[in-house]
Structures are given as structure tokens and as C-alpha cells.
Design a protein around this motif. Structure first.
Motif, short mmCIF file in Angstrom:
data_model
loop_
_atom_site.label_atom_id
_atom_site.label_comp_id
_atom_site.label_asym_id
_atom_site.label_seq_id
_atom_site.Cartn_x
_atom_site.Cartn_y
_atom_site.Cartn_z
N UNK A 166 0.84 -1.19 0.00
CA UNK A 166 0.00 0.00 0.00
C UNK A 166 0.88 1.25 0.00
N UNK A 167 1.87 1.24 0.87
CA UNK A 167 2.77 2.39 0.96
C UNK A 167 3.47 2.66 -0.37
N UNK A 168 4.03 1.59 -0.95
CA UNK A 168 4.79 1.75 -2.20
C UNK A 168 3.92 2.27 -3.33
N UNK A 169 2.68 1.80 -3.37
CA UNK A 169 1.77 2.29 -4.40
C UNK A 169 1.62 3.80 -4.32
N UNK A 170 1.46 4.30 -3.11
CA UNK A 170 1.23 5.73 -2.94
C UNK A 170 2.55 6.50 -3.13
N UNK A 171 3.66 5.86 -2.74
CA UNK A 171 4.94 6.58 -2.82
C UNK A 171 5.42 6.70 -4.27
N UNK A 172 4.94 5.78 -5.12
CA UNK A 172 5.46 5.72 -6.50
C UNK A 172 5.45 7.06 -7.22
N UNK A 173 4.33 7.79 -7.24
CA UNK A 173 4.32 9.05 -7.99
C UNK A 173 5.36 10.04 -7.49
N UNK A 174 5.68 9.99 -6.18
CA UNK A 174 6.69 10.90 -5.65
C UNK A 174 8.08 10.42 -6.02
N UNK A 175 8.24 9.08 -6.07
CA UNK A 175 9.56 8.52 -6.34
C UNK A 175 10.00 8.70 -7.79
N UNK A 176 9.04 8.81 -8.69
CA UNK A 176 9.43 8.89 -10.10
C UNK A 176 9.52 10.34 -10.58
N UNK A 177 9.41 11.28 -9.69
CA UNK A 177 9.56 12.68 -10.11
C UNK A 177 10.96 12.92 -10.65
N UNK A 178 11.08 13.94 -11.48
CA UNK A 178 12.40 14.30 -12.02
C UNK A 178 13.35 14.58 -10.87
N UNK A 179 14.62 14.23 -11.08
CA UNK A 179 15.61 14.33 -10.02
C UNK A 179 15.58 15.67 -9.29
N UNK A 180 15.45 16.75 -10.03
CA UNK A 180 15.47 18.07 -9.41
C UNK A 180 14.32 18.29 -8.43
N UNK A 181 13.14 17.76 -8.80
CA UNK A 181 11.95 18.03 -7.98
C UNK A 181 11.72 16.97 -6.92
N UNK A 182 12.53 15.93 -6.95
CA UNK A 182 12.22 14.79 -6.08
C UNK A 182 12.46 15.13 -4.62
N UNK A 183 11.55 14.68 -3.78
CA UNK A 183 11.68 14.90 -2.35
C UNK A 183 12.64 13.87 -1.77
N UNK A 184 13.12 14.17 -0.58
CA UNK A 184 13.97 13.21 0.11
C UNK A 184 13.13 12.04 0.59
N UNK A 185 13.85 10.97 0.95
CA UNK A 185 13.20 9.75 1.42
C UNK A 185 12.24 10.03 2.58
N UNK A 186 12.73 10.87 3.51
CA UNK A 186 11.94 11.11 4.71
C UNK A 186 10.67 11.90 4.38
N UNK A 187 10.85 12.91 3.51
CA UNK A 187 9.68 13.72 3.16
C UNK A 187 8.65 12.88 2.40
N UNK A 188 9.15 12.02 1.52
CA UNK A 188 8.23 11.16 0.79
C UNK A 188 7.41 10.34 1.77
N UNK A 189 8.13 9.73 2.71
CA UNK A 189 7.45 8.88 3.68
C UNK A 189 6.42 9.67 4.49
#
Lengths: 575, 382
Positions: free
Chosen positions: B115-138
Motif C-alpha cells: 500500500x505504501x509503495x503504491x502511494x509513494x510511487x508518484x513521488x519517487x518517479x519525479x524528475x531528479x530536481x523536484x524529487x523529495x527526500x526519502x523522509x519527506x516522501x514517507x
């Protein structure tokens, strides 16, 4: 947030943008994969035709004249068809009957079916044939010795066309079984039940409803089996050549082994065989397509009520045990038995007393044996991995992309299906004898051969599992912001992995047993296991060969088990 | 917020794209979407409603970037996502760069992820510049999961969720990037009736609470009426009526809409007199008076749409006291639990009526039908 492409007025900007669009990983990967598929499918055929019809002086039909001018050619074509059709019919009758018993009746020993359909897959054709020589050769066959007191010597003779039909047909029957099980399973039992309710007897239901509904599957199976028997090399080479019974494949081999080898004549025979194979596959495709008009598959998971056999149940149970013995136990036991002897002999107290592991010990001394095992492993793992990686992308192109001409990729990947192994070997030797790249005489030519031969199977596995993945899963990744590559790697590949792994296992297993392409392409030092076994048979070293065979079957069994275990861990356990 | 102008998409596969180009002759083209325009205001839930094949899904997928329209413009929050303006370079932002949220019909939950990974996916695939850190994603994922009441299931395999939980997961995944626009493709159609009803309200609550602009596609008129701020009814690639749910139900502008939204009886006739808003219409079985704001000249052919619930059935006559009383015979009746339908034969017409289940009249009985002029709708003939 991205906006419209930067407003660079100069032409340079446009060219750069164009280049950038062309240079995306998506496009590079797609072009490379499509290119490799096309290369593998078409280049050997081109060189085969070229090598057959052209010599140093230009166009010629000399090869054809030499190949088909021989007075024995009529007999050869007749034998080929007799053998192919006979084996196909035998495998069809046996396989279909067993499939029906398994799916639709309460026959006992259902567990044996699985073993009887999977284990022959890991017994290479060459070992299977040799095992039957041990069992039913008129001079040394164990079965003949067994019934000699009653029927006299040499009652069974495996070195005849009927013998060839028997061995090939039995070896093919598990494939028919698997095809027909799928067909019977996918049929909606309510179609049969409604016939029963209309007052038809069991037999009438079978004849008037079951058989017509499964006819497309039956016809497809028989044609596939005819083509496979036509292409079969092991059985005709080991059983037929003994008494001078030639078929296409063994004739090609014979022509190439006489000195100097007549490449054009072999090519002419190969073209003839190719024509037969293409006709068979074309008809089966045609039938398959018309069969779709009455698709009986429904999505529901149903469990048809098994038919009760009543007093026939023990009889059928006996038949199953006999079949299991003939296809699995007999051949494996006779190999194991032979591998423990000093020289081949019928079972007796002395024979059992003389048993030892010497033959296995000897395997370590033959440097060729270890090299061959290593080569077989490397080639199996290499070709399975390469094919499945390529076909994962290939299947995406075919199923999901909207690239114009994507169907061509599909068709190209299926071309090798109609090229008999021996013909492919010949064609590849035409290609790489002329190639400036030093591939001929190395193990890489075998890798190319295997990748080509098993590309169609890889494609089928990949396409099937691609179809099972809803397009929405991919689209939702896209909408979530994932690029093509991210979608492919993080969503598609994991979801495809069970199917890809199944294909990988299949290719690993069949490439291990490959003989008919390898035999024309190997060079000393690059032997694979099946070649080594073939050589030892020709040298009459039956006992060492049997030991090698046992090692080969065990290796395959271990590989398959590891792969399935891994698959259960990696893949999805969907219920 | 969302502006769609003159969207056109013709079908028949890519092969015929050239023939289907805007310059091709009109009759050669098969339209999935034919010149559709509408605007959606901030925070509104806008529904595309229509039977299958009307082009509603194609319109939605064009907004998502999963289909490429032939022409038109699509703008979200002032950002042009698709445009084929005359004389300008055509612009088509790929789906993965549009930054919209979408809930699919099947929910399209990736079965190989938790469930978590499904929701995290859109944040994880953002372009490198815009990507949030691991903690913020979580943190962000957990925040969304909490809103959707899924936080305690974060580690669960996504396939092991109930239908309702799957829908909330699909919503969470669509909302985690905080998109300006949420697209919903028949998200309730795969569920059974009971669950569908409860999830409908759930969906409405979430949408209204977050105030997220949404486009909703459905073929279910009840769903559309219950959820939407406004509805566009589509047919054959065109928007036939656009309005608030009440307008659409009470004042359908053509027979198709009246038929598609709820059940209706249709009486054809023509206008014989008009006094202010009050019309008198002659039908084969008698006169009807009704109120309508439409301006139609005398003698116009019209259809009167009579909702079953606008008809009162009674065994006693109140002739003279109220208008529109017709006499007929009950043909059949059907008990529906919360209501009871009678089918009444009047001359050549059969009228369906719907009323309180306490009124149940034996078939064959003579009855009087009374139709409230305020509840009858004058529909122009197509």
C-alpha cells in the motif's frame, strides 16, 4: 513544471530538439530490440537461399539437381511423411486420451500425470532415443530379452520406421497432453452439461459436443506435431541410419558428412524441408484463426464435475501406470542401469554383481565432459536470459506500443519456428563462414543459434503475460509521472516476471537438449552435452554415455527445481 | 480551472490517421469526440455522463494525456496541456509530465507493491530536481494515507484490500502529488450496489473536503446526480446538455436527456394555446396543461415528458378541481420496496406511475391519473 519547448527561433534549436527526441532511451531500446529480432530471423534465411542457389559462377540449380536427382529421394520423402504423420497421430491419440481422462474423469493416479508430462521435458531426445535402443533393439534390447522365451529373438525392432514413429510419438505425447489439458480446461462445462440435460449419452456428448468444440485445438496440435517430427533429428539419425532409412533431416546430415560436403545440395534439401514446415505451420495458423470464431473460454473459474468411470476405473488406472512406465520410468531406469555396468548386457546376477560407479569416475577424467557441461550451462543460461530480456521489450512493442509496423516484429520473431534446427544450423554456417567477424568455430555461434531457435517461445511467453496485465496499471504509472523507462522497470517488469521466468526456465531446459543445430555448428573444444552423447554413441561407449546422460538429467532437474523455488520467491503468488 | 475548447478526436486506429487529419473530408471521419467544449470551475466536481460509446472516456483520457486528440485545446490552471491552434506548433504534454491525478476504473493498483509503495510511487518517479527526500516522501505518503484512513494498512500487500480500501488507495495515490485536477474514470462501476452507494458518499465527502477540482466519468445517472456540481450529458461525441444536476433532471432539453436521466413517459402532441408560461398541449388521448419557460409558437410539435413520480393514481375522480386528470385502466403493477409502480393504459398510451407502496391497485381497475402542471416538462422534438 515543464512548459512548451523553449522558444529558440533558430533552426539549430529545432534540430537539437529533434535529436533529443530521437535519443530517448525508449527509442534506442525499441530500435535495438526490433533490429536484433529482425537480424536473427532474416539473415540466416537469406544466406540459406543465397548459398543454395548461387555458387562461384552465379545462379545455379546444381544443388537441387544433385539433391533430388538421387533415385532414393522418393523413398526419403515418403519416409519423412510416414514418420512425421505417424508420430503426430500416435502422440495425438495418446496425449488427447490422457488429457481427457485427467481433466474430465475420476481416473486414479492423477499425480502421475504431472510427472509424466513434465519429466519427459527434461529427458533430452537423444537420451530418450538411446534409452529405447537399450530397451527394444533387436540384438540387445532388454524388452526383447524379456519376452524371448515366448516370442523368439528380436520381436521388437526399434530400427524401423514403426520404431521411429513409436519413439518420437511417445516423446511428443506430453506436449499434446499439455495442449489438450488446456483446451479441455478452458471449455465451459455447461456446454456439455446442457447436452446431457437434453438427453444425450456420455458418448454422444463426447462425440457431438466435446470433440467439435476442441477440434481447433486438436487440429492445431496434430499439425504442430507433424512439423516437429519432420524437424526431428535425433530419432531418424540414431534409429533410421542403422538400416538406411532416410528422412529429410538425416539426409541433410549425411550429405554434409560425406567428403567433400556438398553445401548446395544440403541447402536444397533444407529448402525442401522448410517448405513442408511452412505449409504445416500455415495450415495450423489458418485453422487456429477460424477456431477463434467459437471461443468457448469464459472468465469464470469453474471446476467441472468429473465423470465417473465406474468399473473402468481400475483398467484406466492400469493404462496410466503403463504409460508412466513407458515414458518415464523405463527410459530413466535403463539409463541408470547401463550407467552402472562395465559393458552393456542384459540384467543377470553377474551383471548386478559387476555394478560400480566407474563410469561416473571416468567422466571426471574425460576433460571433454566437464567442458561440455560448462558449455551447456553457459549456453543455456546465456540464451535463456538474452531471449527473455529481448522478448520482454519485443512483447511491449507488439502488445502495447502504437508504433506502425509493430505486427512485423511479432511475425519476425515467429519466423524461426518454421526453420528446422538442422536447417538453421546449416544457414548459420553459411552466414558465419563468410562473416569477417570470427564467430564461426566459437561458442558464440551456438549462442546465436539458440537465441534464434528459442526466440518464438520467448516471445509467446512474454506476449501472453503482457496481455494479462491490464493497460490501466501502466497508464496509472504514466499519469503518476513515471517516464517510459520507469514504468517499464518498476511496473511492467515485476508484473511480467512470473511469465518471463517461466519462459526462461523453458528455454534453459530446451537449449540443454538442443542437438540438431549444434551438430552442424560445434567445433572441437566447444562441444555441448548433447553433442558429446551423440559422439559417444557413435563410438559405442554406451556405459559412459549412460552415466553422462544421468548427470545431464540430474543437472536439468536441479536447475528446474532451483528456478521454480526462486520463482516462488520472486514472482507473485496470485490466487 | 479546466478549460476544454473544441476538442475533436476521430477513431479507427492510428493507421488511418492521415485520412482522419483535420483536413480530410468530414464524412470520412468517425468521431469519438466531436467538438466538445466546457469549463470546470475551481473546486467543482464535473461529471461527463452518457451511454457507452458517447465519448466521455475518450474526453477524460485526452485530458489525462493517454489519448492524443486530433484538435482542440486543453488547459489546466492556465497551463496549456494540449493545443492545435491554427498557425502554431501543436503542443502535447506527455501524460507523465501533466501532473494530474487519476483514478482508473479497475483502480489499477500495482499488485506487486505494498500500500505504501503504491502511494509513494508518484513521488519517487519525479524528475531528479523536484524529487523529495526519502523522509519527506514517507511523511507525505503517511499523511495522505491517514486522510484516507489507510495508515494502519501501509505495509499490507496492495492486493489484500477490500473493494472500499482499494478505492481509497487509488484515490490516495492520485492525490499524493497534490494535483490541480483529479480525473475519475467510472471508479464505482466494478462494485456491487451496496458498496457503490456508500463509496459514492465517501467520494463526495473527500472531494468536497479537499476542495479538489475533479472530472468524473460515469454512465450511471444516479451517481452523476448525487455527486456532481455540474453535469455534461454526452451523446455520439457531443455534449447535448450541460447544467446543474437539478436542471438536467427537471428540465431536460431533449428527449435523449429525459430518457437517459431517470425514467420518463413521453406524450407527443402540439401546442394549441399559450398564456404566459402556461401551455396547453393536444395529444391523441387528451389535453395537458403545463408550465414552461420555453418560447414556442402555436402549432409546434412537442413532447411532454412525464416523470413517473409526477403522476398521482387514484380510484376517485376530482374532475374540475385539478387540471390534467385522465381516466385509464391499471395494466400491471410492480412492488419495488420503497415505492410501487403502476402501468396504466390510457387510450393509446401506457403510462408508468410511481408512488407510495401503500397505494396498490389491482390490475384491471379503472383509475384516475392526475399530473401536476409544474412537474411536467415540455421537450422540443429533436
Amino acid at each position: 513544471m515543464t512548459t512548451a519547448s523553449p522558444a529558440v527561433p533558430a533552426r539549430k534549436g529545432a534540430t537539437l530538439g529533434w535529436l533529443r527526441r530521437l535519443g530517448t532511451p525508449k527509442l534506442i531500446i525499441i530500435v535495438v530490440v526490433a533490429g536484433v529480432i529482425g537480424y536473427l530471423a532474416l539473415v540466416p534465411l537469406y544466406y540459406l537461399i543465397w548459398g543454395t542457389f548461387f555458387d562461384a559462377n552465379g545462379f545455379t540449380l546444381g544443388g537441387f539437381a544433385r539433391a533430388y536427382g538421387d533415385p532414393r529421394v522418393g523413398g526419403m520423402i515418403g519416409n519423412s511423411l510416414w514418420f512425421a504423420v505417424g508420430a503426430a497421430v500416435l502422440s495425438l491419440v495418446v496425449g488427447t486420451a490422457l488429457a481427457y481422462l485427467n481433466v474430465r474423469t475420476d481416473v486414479p493416479f492423477k499425480g502421475l500425470f504431472f510427472a509424466a508430462s513434465i519429466i519427459p521435458l527434461i529427458i533430452p531426445g537423444i537420451l530418450y532415443t538411446i534409452a529405447w535402443i537399450f530397451l527394444a533393439s533387436p540384438d540387445i534390447g532388454l524388452l526383447n530379452k524379456l519376452i524371448e522365451p515366448v516370442f523368439g529373438p528380436g520381436f521388437f525392432d526399434v530400427f524401423t520406421v514403426w520404431g521411429m514413429v513409436w519413439v518420437e510419438g511417445l516423446h511428443l505425447s506430453p506436449i499434446v497432453f499439455l495442449l489438450m489439458v488446456a483446451a479441455f480446461r478452458s471449455m465451459d462445462p455447461s456446454l456439455e452439461e446442457s447436452a446431457l440435460m437434453s438427453g444425450a449419452s456420455r458418448w454422444q456428448v463426447f462425440r457431438r459436443v466435446t470433440v467439435p468444440l476442441t477440434r481447433p485445438a486438436i487440429v492445431a496440435a496434430v499439425l504442430v506435431m507433424v512439423v516437429r517430427s519432420l524437424e526431428s533429428f535425433e530419432v531418424p539419425a540414431l534409429l533410421g541410419l542403422q538400416n538406411g532409412i532416410y528422412v529429410f533431416t538425416s539426409r541433410i546430415y549425411f550429405v554434409l558428412r560425406t567428403y567433400p560436403p556438398d553445401l548446395a545440395a544440403a541447402g536444397a534439401l533444407a529448402v525442401g524441408l522448410l517448405v513442408f514446415a511452412v505449409i504445416g505451420v500455415a495450415i495450423s495458423n489458418l485453422v487456429g484463426r477460424s477456431g477463434k470464431t467459437y471461443q468457448t473460454v469464459t472468465g469464470k473459474g469453474f471446476r467441472p464435475r468429473p465423470m465417473e468411470l465406474g468399473k473402468w476405473r481400475p483398467v484406466m488406472g492400469g493404462v496410466i501406470v503403463l504409460y508412466f512406465f513407458l515414458t518415464v520410468v523405463g527410459p530413466l531406469l535403463v539409463l541408470l542401469y547401463t550407467s552402472l555396468l562395465k559393458f552393456y548386457q542384459a540384467p543377470s546376477t553377474e551383471a548386478f554383481a559387476s555394478m560400480s560407479l566407474d563410469n561416473y569416475r571416468q567422466l571426471f577424467d574425460i576433460s571433454d565432459a566437464m567442458t561440455a557441461l560448462k558449455n551447456s550451462l553457459a549456453l543455456g543460461l546465456g540464451s535463456a536470459t538474452l531471449v527473455m530480456v529481448l522478448m520482454a521489450v519485443g512483447a511491449w512493442i507488439v502488445v502495447r506500443s502504437r508504433i506502425p509496423g509493430r505486427q512485423l516484429v511479432d511475425h519476425l520473431s515467429f519466423v524461426p519456428l518454421v526453420i528446422p534446427g538442422l536447417v538453421l544450423g546449416l544457414a548459420l554456417s553459411f552466414v558465419y563462414l563468410r562473416s569477417p567477424i570470427p564467430i564461426y568455430g566459437t561458442i558464440f555461434i551456438l549462442l546465436i543459434a539458440y537465441c534464434t531457435r528459442y526466440m518464438p517461445y520467448g516471445m509467446r511467453y512474454a506476449v501472453t503475460s503482457m496481455h494479462q496485465i491490464s493497460a490501466e496499471l501502466e497508464e496509472s504509472a504514466q499519469v503518476s509521472g513515471a517516464s517510459w523507462w520507469q514504468t517499464f522497470r518498476r511496473v511492467l517488469l515485476p508484473l511480467l516476471s512470473p511469465g518471463l521466468l517461466a519462459g526462461w526456465i523453458y528455454i534453459l531446459v530446451v537449449s540443454f537438449r538442443e542437438l540438431s543445430s549444434s551438430i552442424l555448428l560445434y567445433s572441437p573444444g566447444n562441444e555441448v552435452l548433447s553433442i558429446l552423447i551423440f559422439e559417444q554413441y557413435e563410438n559405442g561407449q554406451f556405459t559412459v554415455l549412460a552415466a553422462l546422460g544421468v548427470v545431464m538429467v540430474l543437472t536439468l532437474a536441479v536447475l528446474v527445481i532451483i528456478a521454480y523455488k526462486l520463482g516462488a520467491k520472486v514472482g507473485l503468488r496470485q490466487d | 480551472m479546466l478549460r476544454i475548447n473544441n476538442l475533436v478526436k476521430s477513431f479507427d486506429g492510428e493507421r488511418r490517421r492521415r485520412r482522419n487529419s483535420p483536413s480530410a473530408p468530414q464524412e470520412a471521419r468517425v468521431f469519438a469526440v466531436n467538438d466538445v467544449s466546457f469549463n470546470v470551475e475551481n473546486g467543482q466536481l464535473f461529471t461527463l455522463l452518457g451511454p457507452s460509446g458517447c465519448g466521455k472516456t475518450t474526453t477524460l483520457r485526452s485530458i489525462a494525456g493517454l489519448e492524443r486528440p486530433d484538435s482542440g485545446t486543453i488547459e489546466v490552471g492556465g497551463r496549456v496541456l494540449f493545443s492545435t491552434k491554427e498557425g502554431k506548433k501543436p503542443l502535447n504534454v506527455p501524460a507523465n509530465e501533466r501532473g494530474l491525478g487519476m483514478v482508473f476504473q479497475s483502480y489499477a493498483i500495482w499488485p506487486h507493491m505494498s500500500v505504501f509503495d503504491n502511494v509513494a510511487f508518484p513521488l519517487q518517479v519525479k524528475k531528479r530536481g523536484d524529487r523529495l527526500g526519502r523522509k519527506e516522501i514517507s511523511e507525505r505518503v503517511m499523511r495522505v494515507l491517514e486522510t484516507m484512513e489507510l495508515a494502519n494498512l501501509a505495509d499490507r500487500q496492495a492486493t489484500k484490500l477490500s473493494g472500499g480500501q482499494q478505492q481509497r488507495l487509488a484515490l490516495a495515490r492520485a492525490l499524493v502529488i497534490e494535483p490541480p485536477l483529479l480525473l475519475l474514470d467510472e471508479p464505482l462501476s466494478n462494485l456491487d450496489a451496496k458498496l457503490r452507494e456508500s463509496l459514492r458518499y465517501e467520494l463526495k465527502r473527500v472531494q468536497r473536503e479537499l476542495g479538489i477540482t475533479s472530472v468524473y466519468v460515469t454512465h450511471d445517472q444516479v451517481e452523476a446526480l448525487a455527486l456532481s456540481n455540474s453535469i455534461a450529458v454526452m451523446r455520439n461525441g457531443n455534449v447535448v446538455q450541460l447544467g446543474r444536476p437539478r436542471e438536467i433532471y427537471e428540465n431536460p432539453n431533449c428527449r435523449f436527456v429525459a430518457e437517459f436521466i431517470g425514467t420518463s413517459n413521453f406524450l407527443s402532441g402540439n401546442v394549441v394555446s399559450k398564456d404566459g408560461d402556461r401551455y396547453t398541449v393536444n395529444t391523441v388521448d387528451g389535453q395537458i396543461v403545463l408550465d414552461s419557460a420555453a418560447n414556442l409558437p402555436m402549432g409546434t410539435d412537442v413532447i411532454v415528458s412525464v416523470r413517473p413520480e409526477a403522476v398521482e393514481v387514484s380510484t376517485t375522480s376530482r374532475q374540475g378541481e385539478v387540471p390534467n386528470e385522465w381516466k385509464g385502466t391499471v395494466l400491471t403493477r410492480a412492488y419495488l420496496g420503497d415505492s410501487l409502480d403502476h402501468v396504466v393504459g390510457v387510450g393509446k398510451h401506457e403510462l408508468r406511475t410511481r408512488g407510495n407502496p401503500t397505494t396498490s391497485i389491482e390490475p384491471g381497475t379503472e383509475v384516475y391519473l392526475r399530473m401536476d402542471p409544474a412537474k411536467l416538462v415540455l421537450v422540443p422534438v429533436d
